[in-house]
Design an enzyme around this catalytic site. Structure first.
Site: not given
Length: 390
Positions: A266, A270-271, A278, A306
Site C-alpha cells: 500500500g 498516514d502515520r 489496505c 509502522v
C-alpha cells in the site's frame, strides 16, 4: 549562494507573491486572514525552492571536492573516510547492476512481481505526499542494486488525474527512466482483471484517460507516453500469477515468497491514521491478504511501529537474497539500535540521525551523482539530483 529563507517567508505585502486570479484566487479570497497569510507564505516557499536547490547543489559540489582532495591526501577523519569508501562500494555495485541490465544479463532477477498501490493520493497531506515520493525513490534505488532484484515493479493509479499531487512531486525524480519499473494510470482493480484469464485481453494497447490528456501540457504529454497500463508486463502471466496484498491486519502470515505471486504494498504515508485501509481495500476487490512474519521483531522496536513502503520492499528483496525473515528484517532495521539500554532521548535522536544519514548516503551513492561524496545530516535531499539516472 546564501538565502535568508526566514526573512523571505515572513516578508510583508511587498513580497513578489500574489494571490492568483480565477478559481484559485476566488477560493483564497474567501479565506480568513490567517489562512490567506499561510497560503501566501506557502507560495513564497515555492518560489525560493529552485534557489535553495541550486544552493544545495553547489554546497554538495564543494563538499565532494573537499572529500576527494582529503581522501587522496589521507587527511580525512575516520568517519568521512568510511562514508567515502562506502559510497564508492555502492557506486561500484550500481555500475555492475547497470552493466547487467544493458547486456541483457538479468538471470539473477526474481520473476515474481511487486505492485505499489498509489491509490491513496486524497488521503495524504502534502508533507506525506512528499515523503511517499521520496520512499519510491529509495525503493527503486534498492532494487537496482539488490543481489536478487525484482524483475517487475508496477506502480498503479499514477497520472495527473489519478494522483495529481504525487504526479507533480514525481516530476523531479525522472521516474520514466527507472529500470524494471512500470507505471499505470489504472488502478488495482484493472490489474486484477487483467490477470484473470476469464476477463483479461491477450493484446491490449496502453490507454490514458481523456481527462488526463485534457489536463496535460506539452511536457506532461511526453511523460504520459511512458504510462504502460493496462498492458501487463511480459514476465507476468494471466492465470499464473496471483495477487497478494501485504497488510499488517491480515490473518494469514506470509511464510515464503513465490515467483507465481505478485505482492502488493500500500503506497500510503498516514502515520497509522487509517485503520485497516489496505486490508479493507483488498477484501473489497477480492484479493488475498497476508502479513509479513515479523510481528515479534516489531514488538522490540520502541520507536517504530509502522514500516515505510521502501522498508517493506527492502525486507522482501533481502529475504529473496538471504532466505531468512529474521536476517532480512535485521538487515533493514538492525535490532541492536533499539536495545533496552539505548531508550534514552539522546539515544533515540542519535539513532534517527544515523539512520537518516545512512539512507541518504546509500540512496545518493546508488545513483552516482559524483564519484566521491556524502550527503551531510543537514543537507536536504534533492530528488532532481539524487534520482537523475536511469
Amino acid at each position: 549562494m546564501d538565502i535568508d529563507e526566514e526573512s523571505y517567508l515572513n516578508a510583508g505585502p511587498s513580497a513578489p507573491s500574489k494571490i492568483p486570479q480565477g478559481g484559485e484566487g476566488d477560493r483564497l479570497q474567501g479565506m480568513s486572514k490567517k489562512a490567506m497569510k499561510r497560503a501566501a507564505k506557502q507560495a513564497r516557499l515555492e518560489e525560493i525552492k529552485p534557489l535553495k536547490r541550486a544552493a544545495e547543489r553547489e554546497r554538495r559540489r564543494q563538499r565532494t571536492a573537499q572529500l576527494a582532495e582529503g581522501y587522496a591526501a589521507g587527511t580525512l577523519s575516520e568517519a568521512d573516510k568510511e562514508l567515502v569508501e562506502r559510497r564508492r562500494r555502492v557506486e561500484k555495485e550500481r555500475k555492475e547492476a547497470q552493466r547487467r541490465i544493458e547486456s541483457g544479463d538479468q538471470a539473477n532477477d526474481w520473476l515474481g512481481g511487486v505492485v505499489i498501490d498509489l491509490g491513496f493520493d486524497d488521503l495524504m497531506t502534502d508533507q506525506e505526499i512528499a515523503s511517499m515520493a521520496q520512499q519510491l525513490g529509495y525503493l527503486y534505488s534498492s532494487n537496482r542494486t539488490a543481489e536478487k532484484p525484482v524483475r517487475t515493479v508496477i506502480h498503479t493509479t499514477f497520472s495527473p488525474a489519478a494522483s495529481p499531487r504525487l504526479w507533480q512531486r514525481m516530476e523531479n525524480f525522472n521516474w520514466h527512466k527507472w529500470s524494471r519499473c512500470h507505471w499505470w494510470e489504472q488502478g488495482l482493480e484493472t490489474l486484477k482483471s487483467q490477470l484473470d484469464p476469464s476477463t483479461s485481453i491477450l493484446s491490449v494497447q496502453s490507454v490514458v484517460s481523456k481527462e488526463t490528456q485534457d489536463k496535460a501540457g506539452i511536457d506532461t504529454k511526453s511523460l504520459l507516453s511512458r504510462l504502460t497500463g493496462p498492458q501487463v508486463p511480459v514476465d507476468l502471466q494471466a492465470g499464473k500469477h496471483k495477487l497478494v496484498y501485504l497488510s499488517a491486519d491480515a490473518e494469514d502470515e506470509l511464510l515464503s515468497l513465490s515467483e507465481d505471486e505478485i505482492y502488493i504494498i500500500g503506497g500510503i504515508v498516514d502515520r497509522n491514521r487509517h485503520k485497516n485501509l489496505c486490508q479493507g481495500k483488498a477484501e473489497q476487490l477480492g484479493i488475498r491478504t497476508a502479513r509479513l512474519p515479523i510481528g515479534t521483531f516489531l514488538e522490540m522496536l520502541p520507536t517504530r511501529k509502522v514500516l515505510t513502503v521502501n522498508q517493506v520492499f527492502d525486507i522482501l528483496v533481502k529475504y529473496l537474497h538471504l532466505g531468512d525473515w529474521a536476517a532480512a528484517f535485521e538487515a533493514v532495521i538492525p535490532i541492536r539500535k533499539y536495545a533496552p539500554g539505548r531508550k534514552t532521548k539522546r539515544a533515540k535522536t542519535e539513532t534517527k540521525r544515523n539512520e537518516k544519514e545512512e539512507e541518504e548516503v546509500e540512496c545518493t551513492s546508488a545513483e552516482g551523482e559524483e564519484d566521491i561524496g556524502v550527503i551531510e545530516e543537514s543537507a536536504e535531499v534533492d530528488p532532481e539530483d539524487v534520482f537523475s539516472n536511469q
